[in-house]
Every structure is written in C-alpha cells, then in structure tokens.
Design an enzyme around this catalytic site. Structure first.
Site, PDB file in Angstrom:
ATOM      1  N   HIS A  66      -9.580   2.948   1.089  1.00 49.32           N
ATOM      2  CA  HIS A  66      -8.968   3.464   0.104  1.00 49.32           C
ATOM      3  C   HIS A  66      -7.653   2.675  -0.278  1.00 49.32           C
ATOM      4  O   HIS A  66      -6.866   2.666   0.656  1.00 49.32           O
ATOM      5  CB  HIS A  66      -8.707   5.136   0.046  1.00 49.32           C
ATOM      6  CG  HIS A  66      -8.003   5.562   1.190  1.00 49.32           C
ATOM      7  ND1 HIS A  66      -6.640   5.622   1.252  1.00 49.32           N
ATOM      8  CD2 HIS A  66      -8.398   5.930   2.377  1.00 49.32           C
ATOM      9  CE1 HIS A  66      -6.126   6.110   2.345  1.00 49.32           C
ATOM     10  NE2 HIS A  66      -6.970   6.161   3.269  1.00 49.32           N
ATOM     11  N   ASP A  68      -5.569   4.373  -2.461  1.00 46.34           N
ATOM     12  CA  ASP A  68      -4.608   5.548  -2.817  1.00 46.34           C
ATOM     13  C   ASP A  68      -3.624   5.979  -1.550  1.00 46.34           C
ATOM     14  O   ASP A  68      -4.241   5.734  -0.592  1.00 46.34           O
ATOM     15  CB  ASP A  68      -5.324   6.629  -3.447  1.00 46.34           C
ATOM     16  CG  ASP A  68      -6.340   7.315  -2.690  1.00 46.34           C
ATOM     17  OD1 ASP A  68      -7.062   6.501  -1.903  1.00 46.34           O
ATOM     18  OD2 ASP A  68      -6.398   8.600  -2.446  1.00 46.34           O
ATOM     19  N   GLU A 133      -9.342   9.054  -2.002  1.00 48.42           N
ATOM     20  CA  GLU A 133      -9.785   9.417  -0.830  1.00 48.42           C
ATOM     21  C   GLU A 133      -8.765  10.518  -0.371  1.00 48.42           C
ATOM     22  O   GLU A 133      -9.187  11.530   0.464  1.00 48.42           O
ATOM     23  CB  GLU A 133      -9.738   8.215   0.440  1.00 48.42           C
ATOM     24  CG  GLU A 133     -10.423   8.717   1.639  1.00 48.42           C
ATOM     25  CD  GLU A 133      -9.310   9.265   2.743  1.00 48.42           C
ATOM     26  OE1 GLU A 133      -9.814   9.835   3.601  1.00 48.42           O
ATOM     27  OE2 GLU A 133      -8.302   9.201   2.464  1.00 48.42           O
ATOM     28  N   GLU A 162      -9.738   3.718   8.599  1.00 52.05           N
ATOM     29  CA  GLU A 162      -8.655   4.653   8.817  1.00 52.05           C
ATOM     30  C   GLU A 162      -7.945   4.580   9.981  1.00 52.05           C
ATOM     31  O   GLU A 162      -8.496   3.919  11.083  1.00 52.05           O
ATOM     32  CB  GLU A 162      -9.544   5.965   8.865  1.00 52.05           C
ATOM     33  CG  GLU A 162     -10.014   6.678   7.451  1.00 52.05           C
ATOM     34  CD  GLU A 162      -9.086   6.857   6.466  1.00 52.05           C
ATOM     35  OE1 GLU A 162      -7.807   7.229   6.994  1.00 52.05           O
ATOM     36  OE2 GLU A 162      -9.406   7.114   5.447  1.00 52.05           O
TER      37      GLU A 162
END
Length: 375
Positions: A66, A68, A133, A162
């Site tokens: 992601h 964001d 996300e 992640e």
C-alpha cells in the site's frame, strides 16, 4: 545512495495519507512499464489501486502493498519533517519509511534486478498496490481481488510487504494472521431517576455479568500456529452525564482476534447465546474485517526462508501474531501468502524510521525469492 533508498525517498516525499496516493503508484508504474509490465490502474471511489503484470502464463508471483500512510501526528514531535525523508546516522526517517514505502521501493528494485538477469523468466510477476490499507479497506485490495477473480486471474504466490521484522530485517516472516470480528452491542433498559430504581431498568447492571463472562471465557486454546482467540472490550458508554439519571441504553464495542480453531459464525453464535442466557434486551451488529489465514507449507515459504538465510545467515521465525493485513483478502483465493518487510518498531509513531541498509537487504531477499521461484 542506492537505487532502493532513492526510490524510497521519492515515495516518502509524497504525503499520501489514506486514501490519497499522491502519485506514488504512477512513480512505480513508470518504472515497471519499462520492464514490460502491463499497467492497469483501478480506481474505486476515493481509492487508487494499481495492478501491474509482466507475463501471461502461470505461476503468478505477486508483490502486494500500500502507498497510503497514517497521519503524521504532532509535527513538533518529529526530529525532521515527516514528508521530507532524511538519513541520519544510517537511519532513514519519514512517514512510511517502514510502513510501507521502504518495502515498495525494495520490491520495485528487486524486480528490476531480477528481470535484468532473467529477462525470459518463467511464469508471471505482478504488483497489487492500493491507497486504502490504513483506512476502511473497502475500495482497495478487496475490490482488485474481486476484479481478478471475475476474470479468472489467479495469484499463485504473494508477498505482502508489511513490516514483519522485529529486531533484524528478515528475523520474522508472518505466515498467517488471525481473523478479526467486531461487535457493536446496544443493551436497552429504561431511563429513570436514581432515587426510584424500581421505576427504571439499568442496562449497565443487567449487562455487567454478561460482559464479565465474555471477558472471562476461554474461547479456544489456540494451536501450533495461532495463540488462543482473544476478546477485548474497546469502547463502552452509557448515561447522560448527570449523576442522578439511570441510563436507558448501554453501548459496548468489542473485538475478537480469532484463530483457525474458530469461525466467525462460531463466535457470533456463542456470544448471542450468552447474551440471551443473561436475558438482555439487545441489538448486536457484527463487522467481519477478515478471516484467519495460514501458509504453513509450500514453495513460497521455502523460497523465502532460503532467501533470508542467504542474505543475513538467519532462519526466520514463522509467526501469526499482530494485527490484520491485506493478506486476508488474497489468501481466500487459494494463493500462498506471507508477509516479509522491515523492522516494525516505529510504525505509526512519530519519527518513523528504518535502517537504510535494511532496505537494501530486503531488496536482496525479495530478489532471492523471485530467483528461487521463477528463474
């Protein structure tokens, strides 16, 4: 400055607070297009998504992530401006450095290097990137997966970038995640004067034993891969603020993080049976954020463990702890899914940072996985 760090800094400069992308995906897409990726933007409502694919045959390896980030928080608490990436003493500071623009940069550079060495690699490589996300996760990865499923485009292996590591990059691989389901409970009573309790019905008093039982219940024992299911009350409210009024309603919000020993249906049925047994007049609304998933074996996990050992000489721990990730939307398609990213000690904090060298090591790990699966 390495290619990985340069790209990470370019991404961090873009203040892409959820659901904004601020051109991050365009920056990535431009580099991927030069490698022969077919670029497919997917915009749903306020969310920007990117599906980029090189190759048309299986198996399909996917990097997911992601662009964001969470808000920076109080700017005066930052050593340096959060969207002005700065390296001090070998550490890269900036919002998104660890979660997860550093991973995105490592992914892109890893693919550039892999394609340069293996231009005719087997299978296909893809990127699934969203700007939704950290927010409501309604129009992001889940919508892209729906689109792919509708056209029978199946992901074989997926690494979600992640920040999985705890002390040293690569020391932990998340090979699964717990499920998450939230309950919003309204318990009805009758409002009245505290001096005349016989004319009222206090919902706090009625609900307290039920809430205590929910908190004390052992929901399962966990298993070899997951800790026991946990129940936590997150918010509770009642009353008018006056000390002489018995409230007419009690609002409680609680969350379960559950293992593969339970289904969300099991949880719903057990909670509702408990509330019924306590004779409560209630309304209960459920929100399922994701089912638990697990990749306990398979080629992806073996390739990741081998690649990590080759880079840092350490065998990673395989864990399923922590919160949810977008892997929960990808795993139900049948894909093998793991999470591998930088150290997570500063994520969502002021002065978010990551060791610059760690991102270069992460790129080496990603490239090593590709080489073991598609070379």
């Amino acid at each position: 400055m390495s290619d990985v760090i340069a790209l990470a800094k370019d991404l961090i400069r873009r203040p892409s607070v959820t659901p904004l992308d601020e051109g991050c995906q365009t920056l990535m897409a431009e580099r991927l297009a030069k490698l022969g990726f077919v670029i497919e933007p997917m915009v749903f409502e306020d969310t920007t998504n990117l599906w980029a694919r090189r190759g048309s045959e299986g198996p399909l390896f996917c990097f997911a992530g992601h662009t964001d980030v969470v808000p920076a928080g109080p700017l005066d608490k930052w050593h340096t401006p959060p969207f002005e990436p700065t390296i001090q003493d070998g550490v890269l500071y900036g919002r998104g450095a660890a979660d997860m623009k550093g991973s995105l940069a490592a992914m892109v550079v890893a693919v550039e290097r892999f394609v340069a060495e293996h231009p005719d690699h087997s299978g296909s490589i893809a990127f699934l990137i969203t700007s939704d996300e950290e927010g409501p996760f309604i129009n992001g990865t889940t919508r892209v997966i729906d689109t792919l499923e509708a056209r029978h485009e199946k992901i074989t292996w997926c690494i979600v970038g992640e920040p999985s590591s705890t002390t040293v990059v690569g020391d932990v691989v998340k090979n699964g995640r717990r499920g998450s389901i939230t309950g919003d409970l309204l318990v009805r009573g009758v409002q009245g004067h505290v001096a005349y309790p016989h004319l009222a019905d206090n919902p706090i008093h009625k609900a307290a034993p039920a809430l205590a039982e929910l908190a004390a219940t052992v929901w399962d024992e966990g298993n070899a891969y997951f800790p026991p299911t946990s129940f936590q009350i997150a918010n509770i409210s009642a009353g008018t603020g006056a000390s002489n009024v018995i409230p007419g309603e009690l609002h409680v919000q609680f969350n379960f993080r559950f293992s593969t020993e339970l289904t969300d249906l099991d949880i719903r049925e057990r909670v509702e049976a408990l509330l019924d047994r306590h004779g409560l007049d209630y309304q209960l609304d459920w929100t399922l954020s994701g089912q638990p998933f697990l990749t306990d074996t398979g080629k992806l996990l073996a390739a990741a463990v081998s690649a990590i050992e080759a880079v840092n000489g350490q065998q990673p721990a395989l864990l399923t702890t922590g919160g949810t990730s977008d892997g929960r939307f990808i795993a139900p398609t049948g894909a093998e899914v793991i999470e591998l990213g930088p150290v997570n000690a500063t994520i969502h904090k002021v002065n978010e940072c990551v060791k610059a060298d760690d991102l270069d090591l992460l790129a080496d790990m990603y490239q090593g996985v590709l080489a073991r699966l598609l070379a």
